[in-house]
Design a protein around this motif. Structure first.
Motif, mmCIF file in Angstrom:
data_model
loop_
_atom_site.group_PDB
_atom_site.id
_atom_site.type_symbol
_atom_site.label_atom_id
_atom_site.label_comp_id
_atom_site.label_asym_id
_atom_site.label_seq_id
_atom_site.Cartn_x
_atom_site.Cartn_y
_atom_site.Cartn_z
ATOM 1 N N UNK A 282 -12.491 81.303 -47.473
ATOM 2 C CA UNK A 282 -13.795 80.870 -46.957
ATOM 3 C C UNK A 282 -14.937 81.551 -47.704
ATOM 4 N N UNK A 283 -14.780 82.820 -48.001
ATOM 5 C CA UNK A 283 -15.829 83.543 -48.722
ATOM 6 C C UNK A 283 -16.016 82.982 -50.129
ATOM 7 N N UNK A 284 -14.915 82.644 -50.786
ATOM 8 C CA UNK A 284 -14.997 82.142 -52.156
ATOM 9 C C UNK A 284 -15.375 80.676 -52.232
ATOM 10 N N UNK A 285 -14.770 79.858 -51.360
ATOM 11 C CA UNK A 285 -14.919 78.406 -51.465
ATOM 12 C C UNK A 285 -16.142 77.896 -50.713
ATOM 13 N N UNK A 286 -16.399 78.439 -49.541
ATOM 14 C CA UNK A 286 -17.513 77.969 -48.709
ATOM 15 C C UNK A 286 -18.742 78.861 -48.823
ATOM 16 N N UNK A 287 -18.672 79.876 -49.667
ATOM 17 C CA UNK A 287 -19.788 80.801 -49.891
ATOM 18 C C UNK A 287 -20.263 81.454 -48.593
ATOM 19 N N UNK A 288 -19.313 81.838 -47.761
ATOM 20 C CA UNK A 288 -19.621 82.519 -46.509
ATOM 21 C C UNK A 288 -19.739 84.009 -46.789
ATOM 22 N N UNK A 289 -20.820 84.627 -46.328
ATOM 23 C CA UNK A 289 -20.987 86.058 -46.540
ATOM 24 C C UNK A 289 -20.032 86.841 -45.644
ATOM 25 N N UNK A 290 -19.786 88.094 -46.023
ATOM 26 C CA UNK A 290 -18.864 88.917 -45.234
ATOM 27 C C UNK A 290 -19.405 89.138 -43.819
ATOM 28 N N UNK A 291 -20.723 89.281 -43.664
ATOM 29 C CA UNK A 291 -21.304 89.502 -42.340
ATOM 30 C C UNK A 291 -21.102 88.273 -41.448
ATOM 31 N N UNK A 292 -21.382 87.084 -42.000
ATOM 32 C CA UNK A 292 -21.194 85.856 -41.213
ATOM 33 C C UNK A 292 -19.722 85.646 -40.867
ATOM 34 N N UNK A 293 -18.849 86.033 -41.797
ATOM 35 C CA UNK A 293 -17.411 85.881 -41.546
ATOM 36 C C UNK A 293 -16.963 86.782 -40.403
ATOM 37 N N UNK A 294 -17.472 88.009 -40.387
ATOM 38 C CA UNK A 294 -17.127 88.946 -39.317
ATOM 39 C C UNK A 294 -17.641 88.449 -37.970
ATOM 40 N N UNK A 295 -18.887 87.976 -37.953
ATOM 41 C CA UNK A 295 -19.452 87.459 -36.707
ATOM 42 C C UNK A 295 -18.608 86.293 -36.186
ATOM 43 N N UNK A 296 -18.211 85.393 -37.080
ATOM 44 C CA UNK A 296 -17.371 84.276 -36.661
ATOM 45 C C UNK A 296 -16.020 84.731 -36.134
ATOM 46 N N UNK A 297 -15.458 85.745 -36.777
ATOM 47 C CA UNK A 297 -14.159 86.264 -36.327
ATOM 48 C C UNK A 297 -14.276 86.890 -34.943
#
Length: 429
Positions: free
Chosen positions: A92-107
């Motif tokens: 998701x970080x590489x393909x969808x350009x999701x930042x690490x902060x947004x990824x953590x919040x989603x998790x």
């Protein structure tokens, strides 16, 4: 190979985004056996079957930090991530350009696996934090425009439709052009190459001191054990420069005569010269795979624009009076090109060849990232392993080669200009 539907057997590691992007079938093996693994790694003894070694990732802290932060140590001891979840997160970080902060919040928002890792009061605060949409303001300001999906679909479709054609071209270029020249360069005795380089330097510069200095510089590259890699680098630069000349000079000649072609070429050359060199590696890597061939094509694309520009400039700067005088003698178009305009534009064309050669050499380190061997390979290895001595040594070798090539090509450009001046002075007298 996956996109083309071609069977492929390989090993890979996780966590990695590639493992989540494609559906791979794992080949089952016997359980991990330390003795068999040691035999496989060392190559000594009777081989036996074993699964791969599982590497465990650990969080290491100093003793004072551990003693001063017991709550953090308890948290670290409780954290546990499964490889599949990490694979999807990296993708998701590489393909969808999701930042690490947004990824953590989603998790934190979508799962509750993390709640046993922290005290209840901390979990409640995290619940309150994740309820707010931290990206709402940014999403309202910027529309979701991206060409990533379109470009990827087009490139994958191209690979699926014409992948065999591209690989055929790659085999022809590799076995028919690159490997024979590289093999010939590597097998050439070092003393003979140094002698030829000295003769070429003397013929171009007519300066004994410079000739000795250039030859000594090449000798020093061999003295530090980089002679074979020097030949590999020189072979790649030589082939890419030859192809650039074959492509660039005819295009420059045609564009010098056609106004519309110049208008079309100008923005294209601007883009080719301003795009970062890494960008060229992406499509050629997808089309031709790893190795020398994609490095060759990327180098040609990067190096040919200055030759086209300077060829156009040289031909357009030819004195119209000279051309009119030649026309008065009834020369044909071919004679005008080969006997009048090209000789007069030769200094500018030689400057273009010089710039093309330098730009081809500047791609050596970048091309090493996709499997092109040579001096750039040592520079890249030095960067990856923090081996400063190895990287610096190879970097100095590249600088020496660049100086030698630059001075020789400049010498030929100056000699042609001097010869042209003498001819003009004789004609005036």
């Amino acid at each position: 190979a996956y996109d083309r539907g071609v069977p492929i057997l390989f090993y890979y590691w996780q966590p990695a985004g590639l493992m989540a992007k494609y559906r791979f079938h794992k080949v089952e093996q016997p359980p991990f056996d330390p003795a068999c693994w040691e035999t496989i790694v060392s190559g000594e003894g009777k081989l036996c079957a074993s699964d791969f070694l599982t590497a465990k990732l650990a969080i290491a802290v100093s003793t004072p930090f551990a003693q001063g932060n017991p709550a953090l140590i308890e948290f670290f001891e409780n954290v546990q991530f499964e490889p599949d979840m990490l694979n999807k997160a990296i993708l998701r970080m590489n393909q969808d350009r999701v930042s690490s902060q947004d990824l953590v919040v989603g998790y934190l928002r979508e799962t509750k696996d993390w709640r046993p890792w922290v005290p209840e009061q901390v979990a409640q605060r995290l619940d309150l934090y994740t309820q707010a949409d931290v990206r709402a303001e940014r999403q309202a300001l910027f529309p979701e425009w991206s060409m990533t999906e379109f470009v990827n679909r087009q490139l994958v479709g191209l690979v699926r439709a014409y992948g065999s054609v591209f690989h055929g071209i790659s085999d022809v270029m590799l076995r028919g052009v690159l490997l024979p020249i590289e093999t010939a360069m590597v097998r050439t005795p070092a003393w003979l190459f140094l002698l030829l380089a000295a003769a070429l330097a003397w013929h171009a510069t007519r300066k004994m001191g410079a000739t000795v200095l250039y030859t000594l510089g090449l000798y020093l590259i061999g003295a530090v054990g980089l002679w074979d890699k020097l030949m590999q680098t020189f072979a790649l630069v030589l082939v890419s420069t030859l192809f650039s000349v074959i492509i660039g000079i005819p295009i420059g000649i045609i564009a010098a005569r056609g106004r519309w072609l110049r208008r079309i070429l100008t923005p294209i050359l601007d883009v080719m010269q301003t795009l970062p060199s890494f960008v060229y590696l992406i499509p050629v890597l997808m089309l031709f795979g790893l190795g020398k061939v994609p490095a060759l094509f990327a180098t040609i694309i990067y190096a040919v624009p200055p030759l086209i520009r300077l060829t156009i400039l040289g031909l357009r700067q030819v004195d119209p009076g000279v051309m009119e005088a030649a026309q008065s003698f009834g020369v044909t178009r071919w004679q005008m090109l080969t006997r009048v305009t090209l000789p007069l534009a030769r200094p500018s064309i030689m400057a273009g060849i010089n710039q093309t050669t330098m730009m081809a050499l500047s791609m050596v380190v970048v091309a090493s990232m996709i499997g092109a061997r040579g001096l750039g390979e040592d520079v890249l290895a030095g960067i990856q392993t923090l081996d400063v001595g190895r990287g610096l040594q190879a970097g100095i070798a590249i600088v020496i080669l660049a100086i030698v090539i630059d001075r020789i090509t400049q010498g030929y450009g100056r000699s042609h200009r001097a010869q042209q001046r003498r001819q003009d002075e004789g004609a005036f007298r």
